[in-house]
Design an enzyme around this catalytic site. Structure first.
Site, PDB file in Angstrom:
ATOM      1  CD  GLU A 440      -2.857  -2.105   0.165  1.00 44.90           C
ATOM      2  OE1 GLU A 440      -2.939  -0.575  -1.024  1.00 44.90           O
ATOM      3  OE2 GLU A 440      -2.843  -3.191  -0.150  1.00 44.90           O
ATOM      4  N   GLY A 441       1.987   1.477  -0.394  1.00 41.44           N
ATOM      5  CA  GLY A 441       3.147   2.802  -0.455  1.00 41.44           C
ATOM      6  C   GLY A 441       4.173   2.623   0.240  1.00 41.44           C
TER       7      GLY A 441
END
Lengths: 598, 598
Positions: A440-441
């Site tokens: 998610e980054g």
């Protein structure tokens, strides 16, 4: 092996005493969400996670998932546990009543998620991704799409995924190659390969609903040509029943450092039928609905891991006898003192505890902001909440995953050599939690989202609503003698936060690389100050309860002492980050890429 | 998969240009150790590690070791590689000619060890422990013991172990229960169970010589009743040949987070014949010969891991295209820029690089101090060197293992999601290196050794010789304009190091727990300052070479820029540690052990 106990008392403290959840729910119209109801739900979640989900954590790691031509088999017990999860109505908790949900606040689901993630990170990801898929369809799907896909996802008989990454692009989604060609019937035909798809294939549910980004031929290049699609594993009839198999296949599963109980899949789309969500080429914007929710989920994994590791380390530190306390024998009847007497062991335990409890407060606050975003009628309040949420989400995601990982590392250290042995379960927590700093980054991506896009991008405007809250709290409490030890440092660091922002902004005008050079240190600085603020707020509540003669004084005193630890021994780390930021980016950029090694 | 390249140029820089190894060797009487000889040895070690040892790293992790009733099988290829290692004469390198060694300086072996550890942490531990066993027998054994055990250990046909830990005691060795009863022939009969015995059983060598601590019945309790024994797997005839099997068995091997290619054994002694080393009840003192050498070895593992991870991350960062540089497109012909253009990726790479190269300088310096301890005739010089070694060994062990671990974590982050996948090899480095923060005394134990035993224990005297060197270097260079950016911060931090020492000492008079409360932060502070000093020294050498018109200017400029990075972006972390120390231990000790959780 670890024995997980849901931290019910602390969850109640945060939800009810710190954040007044009942008033919050009632104000937003969630009439059913009374304190009694919340207590009952948490007690049930505790039972399920302690008795059913946690015991599968180690077996999930040992067995992993198994790929075969027709799909993926999850570890022993996962299927039965997921069935119990569905039968207990857990997937429906915060979903719309319109689609079979219980209509309870979203925040409640986030609070509950911590328990599942502490108990079994891998397991919790299967239902975890369904929530994001649901949120995306609910926010951006057509009425028909909602009718077709939401009820079974809400029920939990179907699960969801998020299909973004391709072999050559992760962060840089504009480079994606999966193509979506328009069919005559208005659907699209998707072709391409996605990787790192968590829960992309498994045997827990009847269908898997992939939310996929792809490019419609002729679309603009880069981020402006990305569209979003629903691509089910099995096509769906008009009545919502399952039809034929779609052209979606799991090519293989990854062998990973951790989260082995969750299938991380290569998913091949071979002319798979997909249904456009939202408008063409606006997919990335829609995808952010999914990603923002997912980022809070990942932040929560950091908290969950810190809690689980703390529980293991605490039990061991009380039990393990080794050496005598330097300040005098504490266990005269034993051959040595329990290691919890040693200051450095306490440092590690308190680091874990202050991350878990401080992180829980931050997450629960974010969860309330999510509720406000969903249900608030007053536009000003809604915008205020959404602004705070936009600011604090990347901070929570990166800071709490990094500190959650640190906490699991302390857990291993407390166990000494035993921590390195699989049997004890402490090293698994480390391996499982490392992914939270990546997916998610990554931490670096969150830091750029925070500093470049959000702070510099709004010329600091985004900081104002949260900053105002911090200032107001400090002003209200600066004259309270017992609060001085918390308020004074927070005011000083909050001031420095502002100065750092201004200074980076000024430097970036001359050299835009200053932003990237400062970003991670800036995010970590912000994280320490933010958590210090929540610790001060918790100390305030604890002081009030003691003043009012609570019969739970030891609980509240522990809260105050942990707040003191955080302020005295964790917050000062921010000084190192600030000093690094102040030295600028030059020493990072000076080296030619061919001069890194000779 | 990672491809390891021995950092030959940098090793030469450190050994020859920074530390003038030839003059050092010659002065100590190692006439054979010329620069040409050293170069040739390093080139050969590079070849062996790159071509034979490194390719076995991943298979070692995947297969692990296999326990069976008659012993332990190492992973495919380990046996053949160890044979090549022995045939190449590597075990003999720094050993006494008297026992078949080449009589080269000990430091050379330490320098070479880095290559083996980078290439394959697990493999390198098999011969690694023999060195400690040899050092112990050579320092404390009888002439007969040396004749019986050393030649085969030197040759490498036998390997050694260190048997300290028991299930109920690791750090607290005074609690050990393994007993050693005197036999009629003067030997002892050992009975007990040892755990976590690295290389305790395997198929690489003909015999395994265990160095074991045990208690002779009737000895004083605690540390003063510990004796040291040689306990071979096979008994040894008077001519040094192998006799019957001794009562030593491997009960099982551990399943671990990492170093899976090395067998971590439970070793059962069932009336095993042992030979006392040194005097009864003086075993712990003798054991420290082993442990001090081993701790430098572990520090070196941190350096080795940082180097290996840096190499992997650097290659990936140059290759992987993702996003555009914020300061303008750098790779206009490609779909995106290589990620090495991004400041935060550079931050991680430079962090790794500055740990690896700075750590290499520190280790190589310690290695020279070891040489002086062995071969110096001048008593003052010898004591000076041993004092510095005593001070710097725990700093190097804990600081470099912690930072080495951090470096491997950055390596995973640079790879993003791919870093979490086993195939790439980056996550294995993390898992393997975590043990370096634990074994041979955890970070917490090293910090107490440093601050309590060595610094407070000598009232700061132990700091003086090293401190004098730092001060002299700063004074010599403070007027050199190009050196000001290095010297000024180092002087400031060195002053603060002194102040922290005085302040902790003063506080400890009132509350001895202040020592434990400060210890890890103090060690980390000392580590950053120490490495900054070595970076400044390296910058000095680089500046001189550039001034003299070297045709390797890019190499020396990279050295200066990396020194600048360390001073500007790593050293300031010490501020956070100092601030934590200054806040004292109270917030750590306040919580009653029953109030950590409710």
């Amino acid at each position: 092996m670890l024995e997980y106990k849901a931290p019910i008392r602390d969850i109640k403290f945060v939800m009810q005493e710190l954040l007044g959840c009942e008033a919050h729910y009632q104000r937003l119209g969630y009439q059913d969400a009374t304190v009694d109801m919340v207590d009952a739900i948490i007690a049930e979640a505790a039972k399920l996670t302690e008795q059913v989900i946690a015991p599968l954590n180690q077996v999930g790691d040992q067995q992993g998932c198994t790929w075969h031509e027709n799909g993926v088999t999850t570890p022993d017990g996962f299927k039965e546990a997921y069935k119990q999860y569905v039968e207990g109505g857990w997937p429906t908790l915060s979903q719309s009543e319109e689609f079979g949900g219980q209509g309870l606040p979203h925040s409640l689901n986030i609070n509950i998620s911590e328990l599942f993630s502490s108990a079994n990170h891998s397991f919790s990801m299967y239902p975890g991704l369904s929530h994001g898929a649901l949120a995306t369809i609910e926010a951006h799907g057509t009425a028909t799409q909602k009718q077709l896909f939401m009820p079974s996802l809400v029920e939990g008989n179907w699960t969801g995924t998020m299909c973004l990454t391709e072999p050559h692009c992760g962060t840089d989604l504009g480079m994606l190659r999966t193509k979506a060609e328009l069919n005559e019937d208005g659907s699209y035909s998707l072709t391409g390969t996605k990787i790192f798809i968590s829960a992309g294939e498994h045997d827990l549910s009847d269908n898997i609903v992939h939310i996929v980004i792809a490019r419609i031929p002729g679309s603009p290049e880069g981020n402006k040509g990305i569209s979003l699609f629903i691509v089910p594993k099995f096509n769906v009839n008009q009545d919502g029943s399952i039809a034929d198999r779609n052209g979606v296949n799991c090519g293989s599963i990854e062998h990973k450092m951790g989260i082995n109980g969750n299938a991380t899949c290569v998913i091949n789309f071979d002319g798979a039928t997909g249904h456009l969500i939202g408008k063409p080429n606006r997919g990335l914007k829609c995808m952010f609905t999914f990603m923002n929710a997912a980022r809070i989920g990942v932040a929560n994994e950091g908290v969950a891991a810190a809690e689980a590791s703390f529980q293991g380390a605490l039990a061991y530190a009380k039990d393990r006898l080794q050496m005598r306390s330097i300040s005098g024998v504490k266990n005269p009847d034993g051959p040595a003192d329990p290691i919890i007497v040693h200051p450095d062991v306490r440092r590690m335990l308190l680091t874990q505890k202050s991350i878990a409890e401080g992180g829980r407060a931050l997450i629960s606050y974010l969860a309330q902001l999510v509720d406000i975003g969903h249900a608030e009628q007053n536009v000003d309040i809604k915008i205020d909440a959404e602004t705070k949420l936009a600011l604090l989400t990347p901070i929570a995601k990166a800071f709490l995953s990094e500190l959650g990982f640190e906490a699991t590392s302390h857990g291993v250290q407390v166990f000494g050599g035993h921590g390195f042995i699989k049997e004890w379960g402490m090293e698994q927590l480390m391996r499982d939690t490392k992914i939270s700093c990546i997916y998610e980054g990554t931490t670096g991506v969150q830091a750029l989202d925070l500093l470049a896009r959000k702070i510099i991008g709004t010329q600091g405007e985004i900081l104002k609503p949260f900053s105002k809250d911090v200032t107001a709290f400090c002003q209200q409490n600066m004259a309270v003698p017992e609060m001085a030890e918390f308020i004074q440092p927070i005011m000083a660091y909050a001031k420095q936060w502002h100065e750092l922002t201004v200074s980076i902004g000024a430097k970036a005008l001359k050299n835009p690389d200053e932003i990237g050079g400062a970003s991670v240190d800036y995010l970590m600085f912000a994280g320490y100050v933010t958590l210090a603020y929540f610790w001060a707020k918790m100390a305030k509540v604890a002081l009030q309860n003691i003043a009012e003669g609570s019969d739970e004084a030891p609980f509240y005193e522990a809260k105050i002492k942990t707040a003191q630890f955080f302020i005295q021994r964790m917050l000062p780390r921010a000084k190192g980050h600030a000093a690094c930021i102040e030295n600028g980016v030059d020493s990072m950029m000076a080296l030619d890429k061919d001069s890194f090694a000779f």
